[in-house]
Design a protein around this motif. Structure first.
Motif, PDB file in Angstrom:
ATOM      1  N   PRO A 256     -19.228  -2.912  -5.698  1.00 54.74           N
ATOM      2  CA  PRO A 256     -18.741  -2.768  -7.073  1.00 54.74           C
ATOM      3  C   PRO A 256     -18.025  -1.452  -7.375  1.00 54.74           C
ATOM      4  O   PRO A 256     -17.266  -1.376  -8.346  1.00 54.74           O
ATOM      5  N   VAL A 257     -18.247  -0.398  -6.593  1.00 57.40           N
ATOM      6  CA  VAL A 257     -17.597   0.881  -6.888  1.00 57.40           C
ATOM      7  C   VAL A 257     -16.481   1.198  -5.891  1.00 57.40           C
ATOM      8  O   VAL A 257     -15.979   2.323  -5.859  1.00 57.40           O
ATOM      9  N   LEU A 258     -16.092   0.247  -5.101  1.00 54.06           N
ATOM     10  CA  LEU A 258     -15.051   0.473  -4.104  1.00 54.06           C
ATOM     11  C   LEU A 258     -13.697   0.661  -4.784  1.00 54.06           C
ATOM     12  O   LEU A 258     -13.378  -0.027  -5.762  1.00 54.06           O
ATOM     13  N   ASP A 259     -12.895   1.600  -4.287  1.00 51.52           N
ATOM     14  CA  ASP A 259     -11.576   1.821  -4.888  1.00 51.52           C
ATOM     15  C   ASP A 259     -10.646   0.661  -4.548  1.00 51.52           C
ATOM     16  O   ASP A 259     -10.927  -0.163  -3.676  1.00 51.52           O
ATOM     17  N   THR A 260      -9.519   0.604  -5.249  1.00 56.97           N
ATOM     18  CA  THR A 260      -8.589  -0.519  -5.121  1.00 56.97           C
ATOM     19  C   THR A 260      -8.089  -0.691  -3.695  1.00 56.97           C
ATOM     20  O   THR A 260      -8.052  -1.815  -3.160  1.00 56.97           O
ATOM     21  N   GLN A 261      -7.702   0.405  -3.064  1.00 63.85           N
ATOM     22  CA  GLN A 261      -7.131   0.304  -1.724  1.00 63.85           C
ATOM     23  C   GLN A 261      -8.114  -0.300  -0.730  1.00 63.85           C
ATOM     24  O   GLN A 261      -7.776  -1.208   0.030  1.00 63.85           O
ATOM     25  N   ARG A 262      -9.352   0.190  -0.754  1.00 64.97           N
ATOM     26  CA  ARG A 262     -10.337  -0.342   0.186  1.00 64.97           C
ATOM     27  C   ARG A 262     -10.728  -1.772  -0.174  1.00 64.97           C
ATOM     28  O   ARG A 262     -11.030  -2.578   0.717  1.00 64.97           O
ATOM     29  N   THR A 263     -10.723  -2.093  -1.452  1.00 65.48           N
ATOM     30  CA  THR A 263     -10.997  -3.469  -1.860  1.00 65.48           C
ATOM     31  C   THR A 263      -9.945  -4.411  -1.285  1.00 65.48           C
ATOM     32  O   THR A 263     -10.268  -5.488  -0.754  1.00 65.48           O
ATOM     33  N   VAL A 264      -8.694  -4.001  -1.369  1.00 66.52           N
ATOM     34  CA  VAL A 264      -7.608  -4.828  -0.822  1.00 66.52           C
ATOM     35  C   VAL A 264      -7.738  -4.952   0.697  1.00 66.52           C
ATOM     36  O   VAL A 264      -7.616  -6.055   1.254  1.00 66.52           O
ATOM     37  N   TYR A 265      -7.992  -3.842   1.362  1.00 64.11           N
ATOM     38  CA  TYR A 265      -8.126  -3.888   2.819  1.00 64.11           C
ATOM     39  C   TYR A 265      -9.247  -4.842   3.249  1.00 64.11           C
ATOM     40  O   TYR A 265      -9.091  -5.633   4.183  1.00 64.11           O
ATOM     41  N   GLU A 266     -10.381  -4.750   2.560  1.00 73.24           N
ATOM     42  CA  GLU A 266     -11.513  -5.603   2.931  1.00 73.24           C
ATOM     43  C   GLU A 266     -11.217  -7.065   2.640  1.00 73.24           C
ATOM     44  O   GLU A 266     -11.553  -7.958   3.427  1.00 73.24           O
ATOM     45  N   ALA A 267     -10.586  -7.329   1.492  1.00 73.74           N
ATOM     46  CA  ALA A 267     -10.255  -8.716   1.152  1.00 73.74           C
ATOM     47  C   ALA A 267      -9.265  -9.305   2.147  1.00 73.74           C
ATOM     48  O   ALA A 267      -9.421 -10.450   2.603  1.00 73.74           O
ATOM     49  N   VAL A 268      -8.235  -8.542   2.488  1.00 72.43           N
ATOM     50  CA  VAL A 268      -7.231  -9.026   3.437  1.00 72.43           C
ATOM     51  C   VAL A 268      -7.866  -9.274   4.806  1.00 72.43           C
ATOM     52  O   VAL A 268      -7.565 -10.270   5.479  1.00 72.43           O
ATOM     53  N   ARG A 269      -8.754  -8.367   5.223  1.00 75.50           N
ATOM     54  CA  ARG A 269      -9.446  -8.562   6.500  1.00 75.50           C
ATOM     55  C   ARG A 269     -10.225  -9.875   6.497  1.00 75.50           C
ATOM     56  O   ARG A 269     -10.176 -10.649   7.458  1.00 75.50           O
ATOM     57  N   ARG A 270     -10.939 -10.154   5.404  1.00 79.91           N
ATOM     58  CA  ARG A 270     -11.707 -11.403   5.314  1.00 79.91           C
ATOM     59  C   ARG A 270     -10.782 -12.619   5.263  1.00 79.91           C
ATOM     60  O   ARG A 270     -11.069 -13.663   5.863  1.00 79.91           O
ATOM     61  N   LEU A 271      -9.687 -12.492   4.538  1.00 80.63           N
ATOM     62  CA  LEU A 271      -8.767 -13.621   4.415  1.00 80.63           C
ATOM     63  C   LEU A 271      -8.147 -13.977   5.766  1.00 80.63           C
ATOM     64  O   LEU A 271      -8.024 -15.158   6.104  1.00 80.63           O
ATOM     65  N   ILE A 272      -7.771 -12.976   6.533  1.00 73.34           N
ATOM     66  CA  ILE A 272      -7.219 -13.254   7.858  1.00 73.34           C
ATOM     67  C   ILE A 272      -8.243 -14.002   8.706  1.00 73.34           C
ATOM     68  O   ILE A 272      -7.919 -14.970   9.400  1.00 73.34           O
ATOM     69  N   GLY A 273      -9.498 -13.576   8.634  1.00 76.75           N
ATOM     70  CA  GLY A 273     -10.555 -14.266   9.373  1.00 76.75           C
ATOM     71  C   GLY A 273     -10.719 -15.713   8.933  1.00 76.75           C
ATOM     72  O   GLY A 273     -10.885 -16.618   9.770  1.00 76.75           O
ATOM     73  N   LEU A 274     -10.639 -15.960   7.624  1.00 78.64           N
ATOM     74  CA  LEU A 274     -10.761 -17.328   7.118  1.00 78.64           C
ATOM     75  C   LEU A 274      -9.592 -18.197   7.582  1.00 78.64           C
ATOM     76  O   LEU A 274      -9.770 -19.361   7.940  1.00 78.64           O
ATOM     77  N   TRP A 275      -8.391 -17.619   7.564  1.00 81.94           N
ATOM     78  CA  TRP A 275      -7.217 -18.378   8.006  1.00 81.94           C
ATOM     79  C   TRP A 275      -7.331 -18.726   9.485  1.00 81.94           C
ATOM     80  O   TRP A 275      -7.029 -19.839   9.893  1.00 81.94           O
ATOM     81  N   ILE A 276      -7.767 -17.763  10.291  1.00 82.99           N
ATOM     82  CA  ILE A 276      -7.925 -18.022  11.723  1.00 82.99           C
ATOM     83  C   ILE A 276      -8.992 -19.085  11.964  1.00 82.99           C
ATOM     84  O   ILE A 276      -8.809 -19.997  12.788  1.00 82.99           O
ATOM     85  N   ASP A 277     -10.106 -18.984  11.259  1.00 82.50           N
ATOM     86  CA  ASP A 277     -11.177 -19.976  11.426  1.00 82.50           C
ATOM     87  C   ASP A 277     -10.682 -21.377  11.088  1.00 82.50           C
ATOM     88  O   ASP A 277     -10.967 -22.346  11.811  1.00 82.50           O
ATOM     89  N   ASP A 278      -9.944 -21.493   9.977  1.00 80.71           N
ATOM     90  CA  ASP A 278      -9.440 -22.819   9.590  1.00 80.71           C
ATOM     91  C   ASP A 278      -8.450 -23.341  10.621  1.00 80.71           C
ATOM     92  O   ASP A 278      -8.496 -24.526  10.998  1.00 80.71           O
ATOM     93  N   LEU A 279      -7.559 -22.488  11.093  1.00 79.31           N
ATOM     94  CA  LEU A 279      -6.572 -22.894  12.083  1.00 79.31           C
ATOM     95  C   LEU A 279      -7.247 -23.412  13.351  1.00 79.31           C
ATOM     96  O   LEU A 279      -6.873 -24.472  13.877  1.00 79.31           O
ATOM     97  N   CYS A 280      -8.247 -22.694  13.820  1.00 81.37           N
ATOM     98  CA  CYS A 280      -8.926 -23.107  15.050  1.00 81.37           C
ATOM     99  C   CYS A 280      -9.735 -24.392  14.846  1.00 81.37           C
ATOM    100  O   CYS A 280      -9.758 -25.276  15.706  1.00 81.37           O
ATOM    101  N   THR A 281     -10.392 -24.507  13.698  1.00 81.28           N
ATOM    102  CA  THR A 281     -11.190 -25.701  13.414  1.00 81.28           C
ATOM    103  C   THR A 281     -10.312 -26.943  13.338  1.00 81.28           C
ATOM    104  O   THR A 281     -10.613 -27.989  13.938  1.00 81.28           O
ATOM    105  N   GLU A 282      -9.206 -26.849  12.605  1.00 77.77           N
ATOM    106  CA  GLU A 282      -8.302 -27.988  12.475  1.00 77.77           C
ATOM    107  C   GLU A 282      -7.656 -28.335  13.815  1.00 77.77           C
ATOM    108  O   GLU A 282      -7.514 -29.520  14.166  1.00 77.77           O
ATOM    109  N   THR A 283      -7.282 -27.317  14.573  1.00 83.69           N
ATOM    110  CA  THR A 283      -6.656 -27.568  15.869  1.00 83.69           C
ATOM    111  C   THR A 283      -7.614 -28.276  16.816  1.00 83.69           C
ATOM    112  O   THR A 283      -7.232 -29.243  17.505  1.00 83.69           O
TER     113      THR A 283
END
Length: 404
Positions: A256-283
């Protein structure tokens, strides 16, 4: 010594051996110009290294996607984007058991044909070349790796393997269909002497398909990062987008107290992981459905083997719609697009009309060439420029103060 590493970290689920449908480097169809094989590298590792050492690859460092190079040091360039795509492509290829080196090489090479100033530059070059069969960045990539790179004594281009060329040409799908004959392809494709040997009516091999979707994962997620960093939109603006909003909310709840930049970095890191997981599962679901026994069978399938699920595709469309309206059509970006297009338009018209001011040996070729070929030579010259070089050259040839 006591280990500081947690014993709770799980190991990734990786295949124990190559997938049966992987492209086998041992069975590569070879190169169109005969060369002795390397004693230390596979053919696809050699392709990767040739791309990394090429002039076109180095110039990607000052070619941009959305923001012009001088706007800031932290925005993605074509080079950093290509490296990020390569990292994602290797991760996906490893999980699926296909050739990592070929997927990486494909990712590193996929943007070699892009001109300066991103999509604005491509649009303007296509417009300037309207009477001379147009401009297409995918076709230009083939032109770069088969003709414009001139590093070897016995052939032009990089003499990449059949698998690399086939993947670069068809990574977005078959080029030739009943409604799209060879004659309708961009000139830079048709000029390649061996184009008909690349099986244009089929899909690309699995590694090229991996690289193409790794590209989607990279630019979708990193446009989020760059757009927020540029102040074009905020985290709050994204909370209504399916999946994206959920991930950002999750990061905020956990930190809850994370600054904007680190919040974005963490969200993008998680999103990339979700996209990769979906790609591999569907494939893997499609692998089970079609049971391809070779890369050749992957090419002959009625649909791509490597794919996102329909659910993720729908979420991607919503994200792209948001980015299109809030980023690509933002007035600040439109101003950059307008300036970039004017620079390239004026350079093209000047060099086409006055080839004697081109540098040698291009000058000699352009002066003697008929107008259509001269236009293609000028297009090649401009497409190879970086953002900064094009801006500086435009200033020199149009600004009288530069003569003083």
């Amino acid at each position: 010594m006591t280990s500081v590493m947690s014993d709770k970290i799980g190991k990734p689920a990786l295949p124990e051996k190559r997938a049966v449908f992987a492209t086998l480097w041992e069975n590569s169809r070879g190169r169109f110009h005969e060369e002795a094989e390397s004693a230390t590298r596979t053919p696809f590792q050699r392709d990767r290294d040739r791309i990394i050492h090429s002039s076109g690859f180095r110039r990607l460092k000052q070619k941009t996607q959305v923001f012009v190079a001088h706007e800031g040091d932290h925005y993605r360039t074509r080079l950093t984007h290509s490296l990020e795509v390569a990292q994602i492509a290797r991760s996906v290829a490893r999980r699926l058991g296909v050739d990592e080196d070929l997927a990486e090489a494909m990712a590193l090479a996929h943007d070699l044909g892009h001109p300066p100033f991103g999509h604005a530059g491509e649009d303007q070059l296509d417009e300037s070349m309207h009477d001379y069969e147009g401009f297409d960045h995918n076709a230009q990539t083939l032109r770069v790796v088969t003709r414009l790179e001139q590093r070897y004594p016995t052939f032009d281009g990089l003499n990449l393997t059949w698998e690399m060329l086939e993947g670069l040409v068809k990574h977005n799908g078959p080029l030739v269909t009943a409604d799209n004959p060879v004659s309708s392809l961009p000139a830079a494709f048709r000029d390649f002497a061996y184009l008909d040997k690349l099986e244009l009516d089929q899909f690309a091999g699995p590694e090229a398909q991996v690289a193409a979707l790794a590209d989607d994962i990279a630019y979708n997620n990193h446009d989020i990062d760059d757009g927020i960093a540029a102040g074009l939109f905020t985290i709050d603006d994204m909370l209504t987008i399916p999946l994206i909003g959920d991930v950002f909310r999750g990061v905020r709840i956990e930190h809850p107290v994370l600054d904007t930049q680190r919040t974005v970095y963490e969200a993008v890191r998680r999103l990339i992981g979700l996209w990769i997981d979906d790609l591999c599962t569907e494939t893997l679901a499609r692998v089970k459905k079609y049971n391809p026994q070779s890369a050749a069978e992957v090419r002959a399938l009625p649909e791509p083997l490597i794919s996102f699920s329909e659910e993720f595709e729908a979420q991607q469309r919503e994200l792209r719609a948001f980015l299109y309206e809030r980023m690509y059509k933002h007035y600040k970006v439109n101003r950059m697009r307008s300036q970039a297009k004017r620079v390239l338009k004026e350079l093209f018209e000047l060099f086409l009309a006055e080839p004697d001011i081109l540098p040698p040996p291009l000058r000699q070729d352009a002066e003697q060439a008929p107008k259509e070929r001269r236009a293609r030579l000028v297009c090649d010259y401009i497409a190879g420029m970086t953002d900064n070089y094009a801006i500086d050259l435009h200033r020199k040839v149009f600004n009288l103060e530069s003569m003083i």
